[in-house]
Design an enzyme around this catalytic site. Structure first.
Site, mmCIF file in Angstrom:
data_model
loop_
_atom_site.group_PDB
_atom_site.id
_atom_site.type_symbol
_atom_site.label_atom_id
_atom_site.label_comp_id
_atom_site.label_asym_id
_atom_site.label_seq_id
_atom_site.Cartn_x
_atom_site.Cartn_y
_atom_site.Cartn_z
ATOM 1 N N GLU A 76 -30.565 39.609 16.440
ATOM 2 C CA GLU A 76 -28.892 39.489 15.673
ATOM 3 C C GLU A 76 -28.620 40.664 14.938
ATOM 4 O OE1 GLU A 76 -26.603 36.692 12.684
ATOM 5 O OE2 GLU A 76 -28.540 36.147 13.131
ATOM 6 N N ASP A 77 -29.304 41.300 14.203
ATOM 7 C CA ASP A 77 -28.762 42.342 13.301
ATOM 8 C C ASP A 77 -29.424 43.795 13.445
ATOM 9 O OD1 ASP A 77 -27.259 40.463 11.798
ATOM 10 O OD2 ASP A 77 -28.966 39.797 10.569
#
Length: 696
Positions: A76-77
C-alpha cells in the site's frame, strides 16, 4: 520498537519450529521498503508494522501471520508489489497481505460510502481467511494507541468512529474482548472527551473513597472458595469507561446509581468446579434476579464460555462475578485468535466462521452504503438468545428476534416461503418475539413470497437484507411493466410510426444502458414524456420557441469575401449555415461557396481556395437529402409530416429509383442551419416508413 532478534525470540519462545528465516526476511524487506518514511508521531514508519507484529506475538499466532503483520503496509505505502511478496514469502503470506491491503484503496465520496466500502472489502477478504481480520484488528489497535499524534481533530474523530462502529464489534464477535475494550476506550476518549474525562475522574474518586474495597472483596471470594476445596485465581477490576457510559445512557441513570461497576473473575480447574463455585457464591450472597447467564452450556456465537452472575455483597453493593476454566479464559481473552495460536500437533480450524458467511450474504444483498452499514451493525451488535429447530439444532439470534428472523437464520429460502410458525408446539404469528430456549418450527408454502410488512418486525440484518432485496426486485419488475406500457402509449402518439431501431437509438441519445432502465425511469418520473418522445423521434415534440424559417429578403451574410463580390451556394453540395465552407472563383469572377467536404473541391488546387465563414446572422439555406422509403401507401405522407413537424420546408422532390420494396427520393429542403438539418435527418431515420436518410 522491537529489534529483529527480539521479535524472532518472542515467536520462537512459543513456537520452537517457527520459520525463523521467513521472519528475518520479512523484517529486513519491510525495513528497506519503508525506508525513510515517517509516521505522524515523527517515528520511523517501519516501527508501526513491527509493533503490530508484536501485538500478535502476545496472541501466540503462527509465523505466517506474524510475517503478514510485518509486511501489511508494504504494498500500500511503498513501491513493493504483490508479485514480489509472493516470490519472496510464498503464496499464503502474499494472499494475507493482499487481503489486508484491499481495505486501503478506497476513494468514495461520502463518509457512509467510504465506511461501507471499507467494510465490504474487509468482509470479503476475511471470509477467505480469518487471519486477515486478526492482523487488521492489531493494526487498528496500534493506530488507536497512537491516534493522539494526528493533528486534525476531524480525522481523529472519523478514525475513532469507524473503530467504534466496525472494528470493536468485529473484535467482540470473534471473542477478542481485550482488543474490544481497549479500542472502545480509546475511541470513546476521542468521540466523547468530556464524558470520558468525567467518568474517569469519578471512578478515581470512588476508588479513593473505597480504599482497597476491590482487593478486600476479591480476597473474601478467594478465601471462601478455598474453604470449600476450590483453588481459584480471583481478580477484580472496575468496568471500562465506555461500558459504564453506555449503561448510563441505556438506563438513563447517573454513575452513582449504577451498582455493578466492579466485576470479579474466578478461574478454576474444571467445568464441574465452575458450577460448584457458582453454588457456593449464591449460598453466601443473594443473587440479583435476571442477571445469571450460563454461557458454558450455551456458548456465545463467538465461542465464549463462562458463567455470569451478579450478587449483592456487603453494604448493598452489587458485584458481577464471572466463573470459568483456564481454557475458557484463554478463549475469552484471545477469542478466535486462540484457535490460531501455536499448539503442538494442533489441527487448524476452518478459516471461515458462520457469522462471517452471514455478513457476506448481507453484503451481497445490500443496495446502498447506508443499508449495508445498518444490517452489518445489526449482525455484529445486540444481546443474543438461543432457539432450537425441531431436530435440536441451535441458532443464536438477537434479543427481540421473531420467527421470521429464525427462518432466515436457518436458510434464506425458508425465510422467503414462511407463512407461520410453531413455537414450543403452538401456532403463533410470525411477529411473535422469541424467548431464550424456544423450539421453533417454520411453516412454509412454495406459493409464499416475502412481504413488505415483515420489515416491521424482522430485526436481524440477514432477514431485513433478504426481504428488502426481494421487495426491490418485485417493485422494479412492476415499475418496468408500467414503464413499458407508458412507452408504448407515447410511441402511439408520435406523428408517424417509429422504426424498429428507434428504441435503440433513443437509448444512445439518453445515455441509458438498457430498455428496462428507460422504462423504469419513465414510470418513476425521472424521464419526462417529452424527453423520451424526442429521443425516439427527434423533432416529434414541437418546440414553441422555434418559429418558421423567415422569408429570405437579403443575401446570406458570408465573411471573407471582398465587399460587392457576388457568390453562389454550390448546387453540388448545398452548404448550409454551420458547415465549414470555402470559396472558389469561377470564370465570370463570382465565387462558388462549397462545403469543405464537397467532392468537387477535391479536384481543385487548394491555392485557389478562399477560407470563408458564415456571418453572425446567417440563417436559412437549401439542403439536399436522399430518403429511401418503403414502397407502401402513405410513405411520402410520413416524410412530409416529419419535415413539417421540424418546421422545415420542402422546395423540391424527385423520384430517383423505385422497385417492389423501396423507392429513393431526392428532396430539396429549406432548413435553418446544419444542426436543424441533422435533427431532421434523425427524425426521418426514426420513422418506420424510412429505410435510410442521408445528406447529398
Amino acid at each position: 520498537m522491537l529489534r529483529q532478534y527480539e521479535l524472532v525470540e518472542r515467536v520462537k519462545a512459543y513456537d520452537p519450529d517457527a520459520n525463523e528465516a521467513l521472519l528475518n526476511r520479512a523484517y529486513v524487506f519491510s525495513m528497506h521498503a519503508h525506508g525513510s518514511q515517517k509516521r505522524a508521531s515523527g517515528d520511523p514508519y517501519f516501527s508501526h508494522p513491527i509493533e503490530v507484529a508484536g501485538i500478535l506475538t502476545d496472541l501466540h499466532l503462527d509465523d505466517e501471520t506474524i510475517a503478514t503483520a510485518i509486511l501489511h503496509d508494504t504494498v500500500e505505502d511503498t513501491v513493493a508489489t504483490h508479485e514480489e511478496i509472493r516470490a519472496k514469502f510464498g503464496v499464503n503470506v502474499a494472499r494475507l497481505v493482499e487481503g489486508v491491503t484491499k481495505l486501503s484503496k478506497i476513494e468514495a465520496q461520502t463518509e457512509n460510502e467510504r465506511a461501507a466500502e471499507n467494510l465490504r472489502k474487509f468482509l470479503l477478504a476475511m471470509s477467505d481467511d480469518i487471519r486477515v481480520l486478526l492482523v487488521k484488528l492489531a493494526d487498528r489497535l496500534h493506530n488507536m494507541r497512537t491516534l493522539h499524534h494526528i493533528s486534525k481533530p476531524e480525522k481523529r474523530k472519523r478514525i475513532a468512529r469507524e473503530t467504534m462502529d466496525i472494528y470493536a464489534p468485529l473484535a467482540e464477535r470473534i471473542g477478542m474482548y481485550e482488543f474490544m475494550n481497549e479500542m472502545q476506550t480509546l475511541a470513546f476518549r476521542e468521540i466523547e472527551p468530556e464524558a470520558y474525562e468525567s467518568i474517569t475522574r469519578r471512578l478515581e474518586q470512588l476508588e479513593e473513597g473505597g480504599g482497597d474495597r476491590v482487593a478486600k472483596i476479591g480476597g473474601d471470594l478467594k478465601a471462601m472458595l478455598d474453604r470449600h476445596g476450590i483453588a481459584a485465581d480471583v481478580s477484580g477490576r472496575r468496568k471500562h469507561p465506555y461500558s459504564i457510559w453506555r449503561k448510563m445512557s441505556e438506563r438513563h441513570v447517573s454513575l452513582e446509581q449504577l451498582s455493578d461497576i466492579v466485576a470479579f473473575r474466578a478461574i478454576v480447574d474444571s467445568e464441574e468446579e465452575c458450577y460448584r463455585a457458582l453454588g457456593i457464591i449464591h449460598r453466601r450472597w443473594p443473587m440479583v434476579p435476571g442477571r445469571f447467564k450460563d454461557y458454558i452450556s450455551t456458548p456465545k456465537r463467538n465461542g465464549y464460555r463462562s458463567l455470569h452472575t451478579a450478587v449483592i455483597h456487603a453494604e448493598n453493593m452489587r458485584i458481577e462475578v464471572q466463573i470459568r476454566t483456564r481454557e475458557m479464559h484463554a478463549q475469552a481473552e484471545f477469542g478466535l485468535a486462540a484457535h490460531w495460536a501455536y499448539k503442538q500437533d494442533a489441527v487448524r480450524p476452518d478459516t471461515q466462521v458462520r457469522w462471517i458467511r452471514d455478513l457476506v450474504e448481507i453484503l451481497d444483498n445490500a443496495e446502498s452504503p447506508e443499508e449495508l452499514l445498518e444490517h452489518t451493525r445489526m449482525a455484529m451488535y445486540a444481546d443474543r438468545i438461543f432457539a432450537f429447530t425441531p431436530k435440536g439444532e441451535l441458532h443464536q439470534l438477537p434479543k427481540g428476534a421473531t420467527p421470521i428472523d429464525f427462518a432466515y437464520a436457518v436458510h434464506t429460502d425458508l425465510g422467503d416461503q414462511a407463512v407461520g410458525a410453531k413455537v414450543n408446539g403452538g401456532v403463533v404469528p410470525l411477529r411473535t418475539e422469541l424467548k431464550n430456549g424456544d423450539q421453533v418450527q417454520i411453516l412454509r408454502s412454495k406459493a409464499q413470497r416475502p412481504q413488505a410488512n415483515w420489515l416491521n418486525f424482522a430485526i436481524t440484518g440477514k432477514a431485513r437484507a433478504a426481504i428488502r432485496r426481494y421487495i426491490r426486485h418485485r417493485e422494479r419488475e412492476e415499475t418496468v411493466a408500467l414503464g413499458t406500457k407508458l412507452y408504448h402509449e407515447l410511441v402511439a402518439r408520435l406523428p408517424v410510426p417509429a422504426g424498429s431501431d428507434a428504441l435503440g437509438e433513443a437509448l444512445k441519445r439518453l445515455k441509458i444502458a438498457d430498455e428496462a432502465t428507460l422504462f423504469e425511469g419513465l414510470a418513476r418520473g425521472k424521464l419526462t414524456e417529452e424527453a423520451v418522445m424526442e429521443a425516439v423521434m427527434p423533432g416529434a415534440v414541437a418546440d414553441p420557441k422555434i418559429e418558421p424559417i423567415p422569408a429570405q429578403r437579403a443575401p446570406i451574410e458570408i465573411k471573407g469575401l471582398t465587399a460587392g463580390v457576388g457568390y453562389d451556394l454550390a448546387a453540388c453540395c448545398h452548404p448550409v449555415p454551420g458547415d465549414r465552407i470555402i470559396g472558389v472563383r469561377s470564370d465570370d469572377g463570382r465565387f462558388e461557396v462549397h462545403d469543405i467536404a464537397c467532392r468537387t473541391v477535391d479536384a481543385i488546387d487548394p491555392h485557389h481556395w478562399i477560407d470563408l465563414t458564415w456571418g453572425d446572422n446567417a440563417e436559412g439555406a437549401t439542403a439536399r437529402i436522399a430518403v429511401t422509403l418503403k414502397n407502401e401507401p402513405g410513405a411520402l405522407g410520413v416524410i412530409a409530416t416529419v419535415i413539417g413537424g421540424h418546421r422545415a420546408n420542402i422546395l423540391g422532390l424527385r423520384l430517383d429509383n423505385r422497385d417492389t420494396t423501396f423507392h429513393t427520393n431526392t428532396i430539396d429542403v429549406e432548413v435553418r442551419d446544419a444542426a436543424h438539418l441533422m435533427k431532421l435527418l434523425a427524425g426521418l431515420r426514426a420513422a418506420d416508413a424510412v429505410n435510410a436518410a442521408e445528406r447529398v
